[in-house]
Design an enzyme around this catalytic site. Structure first.
Site, PDB file in Angstrom:
ATOM      1  N   PHE A   1      -1.383  16.598   3.796  1.00  0.00           N
ATOM      2  CA  PHE A   1      -1.877  16.025   2.367  1.00  0.00           C
ATOM      3  C   PHE A   1      -1.165  15.919   1.619  1.00  0.00           C
ATOM      4  O   PHE A   1      -0.371  17.135   1.008  1.00  0.00           O
ATOM      5  CB  PHE A   1      -3.270  16.898   2.183  1.00  0.00           C
ATOM      6  CG  PHE A   1      -3.944  16.309   0.731  1.00  0.00           C
ATOM      7  CD1 PHE A   1      -4.979  15.015   1.036  1.00  0.00           C
ATOM      8  CD2 PHE A   1      -3.338  17.028  -0.410  1.00  0.00           C
ATOM      9  CE1 PHE A   1      -5.883  13.926  -0.106  1.00  0.00           C
ATOM     10  CE2 PHE A   1      -4.171  15.784  -1.551  1.00  0.00           C
ATOM     11  CZ  PHE A   1      -4.986  14.545  -0.854  1.00  0.00           C
TER      12      PHE A   1
ATOM     13  N   GLU B   1       1.114  -1.115  -0.392  1.00  0.00           N
ATOM     14  CA  GLU B   1       0.469  -0.212   0.181  1.00  0.00           C
ATOM     15  C   GLU B   1       0.694   1.102  -0.112  1.00  0.00           C
ATOM     16  O   GLU B   1       1.696   1.070   0.841  1.00  0.00           O
ATOM     17  CB  GLU B   1      -0.790   0.014   0.810  1.00  0.00           C
ATOM     18  CG  GLU B   1      -2.274   0.039   0.762  1.00  0.00           C
ATOM     19  CD  GLU B   1      -3.147   0.788   0.136  1.00  0.00           C
ATOM     20  OE1 GLU B   1      -2.591   1.746  -0.889  1.00  0.00           O
ATOM     21  OE2 GLU B   1      -4.366   0.753   0.349  1.00  0.00           O
TER      22      GLU B   1
HETATM   23  C1  PRP Z   1      -5.508   5.708  -0.366  1.00  0.00           C
HETATM   24  C2  PRP Z   1      -4.569   4.940  -0.312  1.00  0.00           C
HETATM   25  C3  PRP Z   1      -4.946   3.861   0.638  1.00  0.00           C
HETATM   26  C4  PRP Z   1      -6.364   4.489   1.592  1.00  0.00           C
HETATM   27  C5  PRP Z   1      -5.811   5.163   2.988  1.00  0.00           C
HETATM   28  O1  PRP Z   1      -6.306   5.274  -1.183  1.00  0.00           O
HETATM   29  O2  PRP Z   1      -3.972   4.237  -1.395  1.00  0.00           O
HETATM   30  O3  PRP Z   1      -6.229   3.015  -0.170  1.00  0.00           O
HETATM   31  O4  PRP Z   1      -6.735   6.129   0.450  1.00  0.00           O
HETATM   32  O5  PRP Z   1      -7.026   5.399   3.751  1.00  0.00           O
HETATM   33  P1  PRP Z   1      -7.311   4.804   4.446  1.00  0.00           P
HETATM   34  O6  PRP Z   1      -6.664   4.271   5.623  1.00  0.00           O
HETATM   35  O7  PRP Z   1      -7.907   5.888   5.036  1.00  0.00           O
HETATM   36  O8  PRP Z   1      -8.469   3.428   4.316  1.00  0.00           O
HETATM   37  P2  PRP Z   1      -7.099   6.513  -2.422  1.00  0.00           P
HETATM   38  O9  PRP Z   1      -8.734   5.581  -1.804  1.00  0.00           O
HETATM   39  O10 PRP Z   1      -6.998   7.739  -2.384  1.00  0.00           O
HETATM   40  O11 PRP Z   1      -6.910   5.507  -4.036  1.00  0.00           O
HETATM   41  P3  PRP Z   1      -6.039   5.467  -5.134  1.00  0.00           P
HETATM   42  O12 PRP Z   1      -4.513   4.474  -3.742  1.00  0.00           O
HETATM   43  O13 PRP Z   1      -6.335   4.603  -5.845  1.00  0.00           O
HETATM   44  O14 PRP Z   1      -5.571   6.799  -4.340  1.00  0.00           O
END
Ligand code: PRP
Length: 175
Positions: A153, A100
């Site tokens: 951010f 991740e």
């Molecule tokens: C982001 C990141 C994780 C998640 C983490 O994905 O890649 O998957 O958010 O957030 P959390 O711990 O609050 O659940 P995003 O939804 O932005 O998608 P992306 O990877 O396609 O940019």
């Protein structure tokens, strides 16, 4: 439109590359040299981390991709996680590592760990390049963390704002 400020580089490309190499070595040391490590990258954000981590890894490695949506829009977290694309192959008996880009509230990772554990891998661990511990809403286990950061951010190195900036080599704070 938010713009990255030249003064706001949080992690340089060199810092990231060096930490990713350390993480690859650390992960490899935790398994037998000939164990195949099955890296499951979470699209889209983890694509660049996965690419560098996989290239830094010695021994047998296989890859797969899963896609989820967790953020409703912009910079806020909805708390809702949806599976957008499932894996191509099963996990039974494999050493699986979830790759991740960032763990924020922990909701996405908790969801992923639950659904992947149910597929009976031999082992299941998680590697995250970034962690924002102050944002955590659920206590989720992350075995390998690249950098713990404050609640800013950030974009770049896979992370986006409205699909922009994923291609940056460094991680910057948006102002
Ligand atoms: C982001 C990141 C994780 C998640 C983490 O994905 O890649 O998957 O958010 O957030 P959390 O711990 O609050 O659940 P995003 O939804 O932005 O998608 P992306 O990877 O396609 O940019």
């Amino acid at each position: 439109m938010r713009v990255p400020d030249a003064q706001s580089v949080l992690l340089t490309a060199d810092q990231i590359q060096s930490r990713v190499r350390e993480m690859a070595a650390e992960i490899r040391r935790d398994y037998a040299p000939f164990d195949e490590l099955h890296l499951v990258a979470v699209l889209k954000g983890a694509f660049m981390f996965l690419s560098d981590l996989a290239r830094a890894m010695t021994g047998p490695v296989s890859l797969d991709f899963i896609a989820v949506a967790s953020y409703a829009k912009g910079t806020t977290t909805s708390g809702e996680v949806r599976l957008l694309k499932d894996l191509d192959s099963g996990l039974q008996g494999r050493h699986v590592i979830i790759v991740e880009d960032i763990v924020d509230t922990g909701l996405t990772l908790t969801y992923l760990q639950d659904i992947l554990r149910a597929r009976e891998p031999k082992s299941l661990r998680t590697a995250c390049l970034l962690s924002k511990p102050s944002r955590r809403q659920v206590d989720v286990k992350v075995d390998y963390i690249g950098f713990a950061i404050d609640d800013r951010f950030v974009v770049g190195y896979g992370l986006d704002y409205s699909e922009q900036y994923r291609n940056l080599r460094e991680i910057v704070v948006l102002s």
